[in-house]
Design a protein around this motif. Structure first.
Motif, PDB file in Angstrom:
ATOM      1  N   ILE A  66     -51.536 -72.155-111.064  1.00 22.33           N
ATOM      2  CA  ILE A  66     -50.303 -72.890-111.339  1.00 22.33           C
ATOM      3  C   ILE A  66     -49.117 -71.993-111.023  1.00 22.33           C
ATOM      4  O   ILE A  66     -49.012 -70.861-111.493  1.00 22.33           O
ATOM      5  N   GLY A  67     -48.231 -72.510-110.171  1.00 21.97           N
ATOM      6  CA  GLY A  67     -47.024 -71.790-109.804  1.00 21.97           C
ATOM      7  C   GLY A  67     -45.790 -72.538-110.268  1.00 21.97           C
ATOM      8  O   GLY A  67     -45.891 -73.536-110.997  1.00 21.97           O
ATOM      9  N   LYS A  68     -44.638 -72.064-109.832  1.00 20.30           N
ATOM     10  CA  LYS A  68     -43.379 -72.674-110.263  1.00 20.30           C
ATOM     11  C   LYS A  68     -42.514 -73.034-109.066  1.00 20.30           C
ATOM     12  O   LYS A  68     -42.477 -72.319-108.064  1.00 20.30           O
ATOM     13  N   THR A  69     -41.793 -74.153-109.215  1.00 23.20           N
ATOM     14  CA  THR A  69     -40.785 -74.519-108.241  1.00 23.20           C
ATOM     15  C   THR A  69     -39.526 -73.707-108.514  1.00 23.20           C
ATOM     16  O   THR A  69     -39.419 -73.011-109.533  1.00 23.20           O
ATOM     17  N   LYS A  73     -40.230 -75.973-112.574  1.00 23.49           N
ATOM     18  CA  LYS A  73     -41.334 -76.911-112.837  1.00 23.49           C
ATOM     19  C   LYS A  73     -42.662 -76.254-112.467  1.00 23.49           C
ATOM     20  O   LYS A  73     -42.764 -75.546-111.469  1.00 23.49           O
ATOM     21  N   LYS A  74     -43.681 -76.497-113.295  1.00 24.61           N
ATOM     22  CA  LYS A  74     -45.004 -75.933-113.025  1.00 24.61           C
ATOM     23  C   LYS A  74     -45.814 -76.907-112.174  1.00 24.61           C
ATOM     24  O   LYS A  74     -45.913 -78.095-112.500  1.00 24.61           O
ATOM     25  N   VAL A  75     -46.371 -76.392-111.090  1.00 25.03           N
ATOM     26  CA  VAL A  75     -47.186 -77.210-110.192  1.00 25.03           C
ATOM     27  C   VAL A  75     -48.404 -76.410-109.762  1.00 25.03           C
ATOM     28  O   VAL A  75     -48.379 -75.178-109.727  1.00 25.03           O
ATOM     29  N   ARG A  76     -49.458 -77.136-109.444  1.00 24.35           N
ATOM     30  CA  ARG A  76     -50.647 -76.492-108.880  1.00 24.35           C
ATOM     31  C   ARG A  76     -50.805 -76.980-107.438  1.00 24.35           C
ATOM     32  O   ARG A  76     -51.074 -78.149-107.194  1.00 24.35           O
ATOM     33  N   PRO A  77     -50.625 -76.097-106.462  1.00 25.69           N
ATOM     34  CA  PRO A  77     -50.851 -76.494-105.067  1.00 25.69           C
ATOM     35  C   PRO A  77     -52.312 -76.294-104.663  1.00 25.69           C
ATOM     36  O   PRO A  77     -53.016 -75.452-105.234  1.00 25.69           O
ATOM     37  N   SER A  98     -58.353 -81.143 -82.243  1.00 26.82           N
ATOM     38  CA  SER A  98     -58.155 -81.990 -83.427  1.00 26.82           C
ATOM     39  C   SER A  98     -57.477 -81.130 -84.488  1.00 26.82           C
ATOM     40  O   SER A  98     -57.681 -79.911 -84.540  1.00 26.82           O
ATOM     41  N   PHE A  99     -56.648 -81.769 -85.307  1.00 26.41           N
ATOM     42  CA  PHE A  99     -55.889 -81.018 -86.298  1.00 26.41           C
ATOM     43  C   PHE A  99     -55.465 -81.960 -87.413  1.00 26.41           C
ATOM     44  O   PHE A  99     -54.739 -82.928 -87.183  1.00 26.41           O
ATOM     45  N   ASP A 100     -55.934 -81.662 -88.616  1.00 27.60           N
ATOM     46  CA  ASP A 100     -55.527 -82.419 -89.800  1.00 27.60           C
ATOM     47  C   ASP A 100     -55.644 -81.485 -90.998  1.00 27.60           C
ATOM     48  O   ASP A 100     -56.728 -80.984 -91.292  1.00 27.60           O
ATOM     49  N   LEU A 101     -54.528 -81.229 -91.646  1.00 23.69           N
ATOM     50  CA  LEU A 101     -54.513 -80.367 -92.833  1.00 23.69           C
ATOM     51  C   LEU A 101     -53.624 -81.018 -93.873  1.00 23.69           C
ATOM     52  O   LEU A 101     -52.510 -81.445 -93.562  1.00 23.69           O
ATOM     53  N   ALA A 102     -54.124 -81.119 -95.100  1.00 25.99           N
ATOM     54  CA  ALA A 102     -53.382 -81.764 -96.178  1.00 25.99           C
ATOM     55  C   ALA A 102     -53.154 -80.787 -97.323  1.00 25.99           C
ATOM     56  O   ALA A 102     -54.079 -80.095 -97.766  1.00 25.99           O
ATOM     57  N   VAL A 103     -51.903 -80.736 -97.791  1.00 27.55           N
ATOM     58  CA  VAL A 103     -51.533 -79.954 -98.969  1.00 27.55           C
ATOM     59  C   VAL A 103     -51.169 -80.921-100.084  1.00 27.55           C
ATOM     60  O   VAL A 103     -50.358 -81.838 -99.880  1.00 27.55           O
ATOM     61  N   LEU A 104     -51.777 -80.739-101.238  1.00 27.57           N
ATOM     62  CA  LEU A 104     -51.542 -81.592-102.397  1.00 27.57           C
ATOM     63  C   LEU A 104     -50.910 -80.767-103.509  1.00 27.57           C
ATOM     64  O   LEU A 104     -51.340 -79.650-103.785  1.00 27.57           O
ATOM     65  N   LEU A 105     -49.877 -81.324-104.131  1.00 29.36           N
ATOM     66  CA  LEU A 105     -49.259 -80.701-105.303  1.00 29.36           C
ATOM     67  C   LEU A 105     -49.568 -81.550-106.522  1.00 29.36           C
ATOM     68  O   LEU A 105     -49.383 -82.776-106.505  1.00 29.36           O
ATOM     69  N   GLU A 106     -50.036 -80.894-107.585  1.00 29.14           N
ATOM     70  CA  GLU A 106     -50.367 -81.576-108.833  1.00 29.14           C
ATOM     71  C   GLU A 106     -49.520 -81.008-109.968  1.00 29.14           C
ATOM     72  O   GLU A 106     -49.066 -79.862-109.899  1.00 29.14           O
ATOM     73  N   ASP A 107     -49.364 -81.801-111.032  1.00 31.09           N
ATOM     74  CA  ASP A 107     -48.729 -81.260-112.233  1.00 31.09           C
ATOM     75  C   ASP A 107     -49.778 -80.539-113.081  1.00 31.09           C
ATOM     76  O   ASP A 107     -50.953 -80.443-112.687  1.00 31.09           O
ATOM     77  N   GLU A 108     -49.377 -80.029-114.237  1.00 34.71           N
ATOM     78  CA  GLU A 108     -50.300 -79.250-115.070  1.00 34.71           C
ATOM     79  C   GLU A 108     -51.481 -80.070-115.566  1.00 34.71           C
ATOM     80  O   GLU A 108     -52.549 -79.528-115.850  1.00 34.71           O
ATOM     81  N   ALA A 109     -51.292 -81.387-115.660  1.00 32.23           N
ATOM     82  CA  ALA A 109     -52.372 -82.262-116.125  1.00 32.23           C
ATOM     83  C   ALA A 109     -53.297 -82.691-114.990  1.00 32.23           C
ATOM     84  O   ALA A 109     -54.257 -83.421-115.220  1.00 32.23           O
ATOM     85  N   ASN A 175     -43.499 -70.356-101.433  1.00 25.97           N
ATOM     86  CA  ASN A 175     -42.759 -71.394-102.152  1.00 25.97           C
ATOM     87  C   ASN A 175     -42.981 -71.361-103.658  1.00 25.97           C
ATOM     88  O   ASN A 175     -42.042 -71.604-104.422  1.00 25.97           O
ATOM     89  N   PHE A 176     -44.206 -71.071-104.093  1.00 24.95           N
ATOM     90  CA  PHE A 176     -44.538 -71.252-105.509  1.00 24.95           C
ATOM     91  C   PHE A 176     -44.895 -69.957-106.240  1.00 24.95           C
ATOM     92  O   PHE A 176     -45.030 -69.966-107.465  1.00 24.95           O
ATOM     93  N   PHE A 177     -45.025 -68.860-105.499  1.00 25.80           N
ATOM     94  CA  PHE A 177     -45.301 -67.544-106.100  1.00 25.80           C
ATOM     95  C   PHE A 177     -44.444 -66.515-105.353  1.00 25.80           C
ATOM     96  O   PHE A 177     -44.946 -65.537-104.810  1.00 25.80           O
ATOM     97  N   GLU A 178     -43.140 -66.744-105.343  1.00 27.03           N
ATOM     98  CA  GLU A 178     -42.272 -66.002-104.433  1.00 27.03           C
ATOM     99  C   GLU A 178     -42.301 -64.503-104.679  1.00 27.03           C
ATOM    100  O   GLU A 178     -42.289 -63.705-103.728  1.00 27.03           O
TER     101      GLU A 178
END
Length: 231
Positions: A66-69, A73-77, A98-109, A175-178
């Motif tokens: 879990i990192g911070k914006t 705000k706490k988010v888990r990337p 071929s190229f497909d990469l997805a990044v998902l951001l979640e909240d603490e829950a 971005n989240f662990f600067e």
């Protein structure tokens, strides 16, 4: 433009080192590091001069702590998914068939906050998908889940160079662990290994941008990177 080839084994060694650095910096969960180690192992086992694959499945994502914006705000990337085929026989374009990469951001829950894709446009030539050949897209396909949860609007597809696993990991950390990234970016070994993937992703892409800048009356960068205009 024919670029110097990057061997899968060298990429595997670089990715293994990057995963170790992320683990030592305590920004990645053990299972996330294990997912990167698995990719690195498969790369090192790939035969010389063969196309190689960077693959992360949704069952084993690259999960960060879990990192911070910037506003606290706490988010888990996590890198939720990747299916990238490196083919360095391709000329005058980034070496990905071929190229497909997805990044998902979640909240603490664990609830999803946002999902981002870096994609290669479908098709080729005049039949290519509308938009830049490589693009960043909010939402995108939520494959394997209820498609009713997909973001309802596919556009815009933002002009964006490809960023595979290593470069996406660095982007997440920055971005989240600067503060941790400020240390990593001064590490010569980290920079050397990241640079291998920068050459893979950026070298021919930047060559195309520079060619457009050198002939400003002939085109625009957006036109030059539009999917239908690559050969």
């Amino acid at each position: 433009m024919k670029l110097a080839g990057i061997q899968a084994r060298d990429a595997g060694n670089a990715l293994h080192s990057i995963a170790n650095k992320l683990n030592e910096a305590q920004v990645i969960e053990p299972e996330g590091a294990a997912a990167l180690f698995d990719v690195a192992r498969d790369l090192k086992a790939t035969r010389r001069n063969q196309p190689w694959v960077l693959e992360v499945t949704r069952g084993a994502p690259v999960r960060f702590k879990i990192g911070k914006t910037s506003d606290g705000k706490k988010v888990r990337p996590r890198i939720d998914y990747a299916n990238i085929l490196v083919d360095q026989s391709l000329r005058d374009r980034p070496p990905f068939s071929s190229f497909d990469l997805a990044v998902l951001l979640e909240d603490e829950a664990g609830e999803p906050l946002s999902r981002w894709h870096i994609d290669l446009a479908n098709g080729s030539g005049s039949a290519a998908q509308s938009g830049p050949l490589f693009h960043l897209q909010f939402g995108g396909r939520n494959s394997g889940y209820d498609r009713s949860e997909d973001h309802p609007v596919k556009e815009p597809r933002w002009c964006h160079p490809p960023m595979e696993l290593a470069l996406s990991c660095e982007m997440i950390v920055a971005n989240f662990f600067e503060q941790k990234w400020e240390t990593l970016r001064e590490d010569r070994s980290w920079c050397t290994n990241i640079n291998l993937f920068q050459k893979l992703c950026y070298e021919s892409y930047l060559h195309r941008l520079q060619r457009c800048l050198d002939t400003p009356a002939g085109s625009t960068i957006l036109r030059d990177v539009w999917a239908t205009n690559w050969t």
